[in-house]
Motif scaffolding. Structure first.
Motif, PDB file in Angstrom:
ATOM      1  N   THR A  20      -1.713   4.583   4.843  1.00  0.00           N
ATOM      2  CA  THR A  20      -1.681   5.299   3.788  1.00  0.00           C
ATOM      3  C   THR A  20      -2.009   6.827   4.163  1.00  0.00           C
ATOM      4  O   THR A  20      -2.101   7.579   3.472  1.00  0.00           O
ATOM      5  CB  THR A  20      -2.438   4.755   2.585  1.00  0.00           C
ATOM      6  N   ALA A  22       0.792  -1.224   0.116  1.00  0.00           N
ATOM      7  CA  ALA A  22      -0.185   0.122   0.071  1.00  0.00           C
ATOM      8  C   ALA A  22       0.827   1.345   0.162  1.00  0.00           C
ATOM      9  O   ALA A  22       0.574   2.269  -0.683  1.00  0.00           O
ATOM     10  CB  ALA A  22      -0.955  -0.058   1.179  1.00  0.00           C
ATOM     11  N   GLU A  23       2.046   1.194   0.772  1.00  0.00           N
ATOM     12  CA  GLU A  23       2.665   2.403   0.914  1.00  0.00           C
ATOM     13  C   GLU A  23       3.340   2.635  -0.573  1.00  0.00           C
ATOM     14  O   GLU A  23       3.591   3.822  -0.967  1.00  0.00           O
ATOM     15  CB  GLU A  23       3.805   2.221   1.965  1.00  0.00           C
ATOM     16  N   ILE A  56       0.949   4.205  -3.262  1.00  0.00           N
ATOM     17  CA  ILE A  56       0.549   5.790  -3.082  1.00  0.00           C
ATOM     18  C   ILE A  56       2.005   6.537  -3.274  1.00  0.00           C
ATOM     19  O   ILE A  56       1.719   7.741  -3.610  1.00  0.00           O
ATOM     20  CB  ILE A  56      -0.121   6.087  -1.965  1.00  0.00           C
TER      21      ILE A  56
END
Ligand SMILES: NC(=O)c1ccc[n+]([C@@H]2O[C@H](COP(=O)([O-])OP(=O)(O)OC[C@H]3O[C@@H](n4cnc5c(N)ncnc54)[C@H](O)[C@@H]3O)[C@@H](O)[C@H]2O)c1
Ligand SMILES: O=C(O)C[C@H](O)C(=O)O
Length: 306
Positions: free
Chosen positions: A133, A103-104, A107
């Motif tokens: 996030t 997820a990091e 984004i």
């Protein structure tokens, strides 16, 4: 529309295949950590383009997020699936680290992306993606209810002896063997309540088979399912891409809706270009409310393991 699918395994590849066949996205980027795996899946899928008649360009990369830059939608399927006899919750120790890091990375390269979380235990992984996030709550959606509802309709159609296209029904609550809530009271066959056609005993059978739908397939396959999960997540990606405002039960971060706070759990929502455009609060009866609270307690217990 550019879509990234992280995890080129069973569900990720199935999702990419359905997206391509429906031909609404310009580009799908498959990402996997296994060297050459996503590249191989992408090439294999691209060799179906002339056969299946799609123009979507599918590429694969090994852990290179620069290739995912400016994705509109990203699907997270990376992580391990369960084996027969396991619960989804048992996957948390391996999958939490993977989902957080993915997820990091997503984004960093696509600040405007909308993320659909598939990896299990899905409600907790969706909650984790929010925490990791800090994206607005409309831009992280957990996929579970769309699949569980498709399985509910399959079981209802079987019990009624009719095509699945004749029935409508929805599953809310946590995406777990015990936490799912098939809303049998509201299920219909062409607008007629299904209770008109089947006994309470048959309804109990439908309810229980729906809840263990994933476990039943895991026992048969030796690993968890992928066709219906891939179809369910691609339908949600399509709703975002085409801004179709379709309603799906899905894991949404709740801030007071259904009397719940600081939890991601399955409730009906309108999905369009902004991701979750509206959480729909339907009138539940007392028994359904009690089940939703119980399901939320179980999800909170799993969240506590993060
Ligand atoms: N929410 C749902 O309804 C639903 C439905 C089906 C499966 N699932 C879950 O989806 C996940 C994937 O299932 P599957 O059957 O596709 O498993 P799979 O093993 O076939 O594929 C998972 C892939 O993720 C990759 N991967 C692992 N770590 C990674 C990382 N850090 N970055 C990129 N890729 C990574 C693996 O190499 C593998 O190819 C499981 O957690 C499963 O429980 C959820
Ligand atoms: O059952 C599983 O573990 C995978 C997935 O959540 C499913 O419902 O198919």
């Amino acid at each position: 529309m550019k879509v990234t699918v992280v995890g080129a395994g069973a569900v990720g590849a199935s999702c990419a295949e359905y997206i391509a066949i429906k031909d609404f996205a310009e580009e799908v980027v498959l990402v996997d950590i296994k060297e050459g795996f996503a590249e191989g899946k992408a090439m294999d899928l691209m060799q179906t383009a002339s056969l299946n008649g799609f123009d979507t360009k599918i590429t694969g990369v090994t852990n290179d997020y620069s290739k995912t830059a400016d994705s509109d939608v990203a699907v997270i399927t990376s992580g391990i699936p369960r084996k027969p006899g396991m619960t989804r919750e048992e996957l948390i120790s391996t999958n939490a680290g993977i989902v957080k890091q993915v997820a990091e990375n997503l984004i960093k390269n696509s600040p405007n992306v909308t993320i659909i979380v598939v990896s299990n235990p899905m409600d907790t992984m969706t909650y984790l993606a929010h925490k990791a996030t800090n994206l607005p709550k409309n831009r992280i959606i957990g996929m579970g209810g769309a699949l569980d509802s498709a399985r509910f309709k399959y079981r209802l159609a079987e019990a009624l002896g009719c095509p699945a296209s004749d029935v409508d029904g929805m599953v809310i609550g946590g995406h777990s063997d015990t936490g799912m809530i098939p809303l049998t009271r509201l299920a219909t066959r062409n607008s007629v309540p299904v209770s008109k056609f089947i006994s309470e005993e048959k309804m109990d059978y439908v309810r229980e088979e729906t809840k263990v739908g994933g476990a039943t397939l895991t026992k048969l396959l030796g690993t968890s399912a992928w066709y219906a999960p891939g179809a369910a997540v691609s339908a949600m990606v399509q709703a975002i891409a085409c801004d179709s405002k379709k309603m799906f039960p899905c894991s949404c971060l709740l801030e007071g809706e259904y009397g719940l706070n600081d939890i991601s759990i399955g409730v009906p929502a309108i999905i369009g270009k902004n991701g979750i455009e509206e959480i729909v609060e339907i009138e539940l009866d007392d028994a359904e409310k009690a089940k939703l609270n119980e399901s939320a307690e179980a999800v909170r217990k799993t969240n506590g393991l993060l």
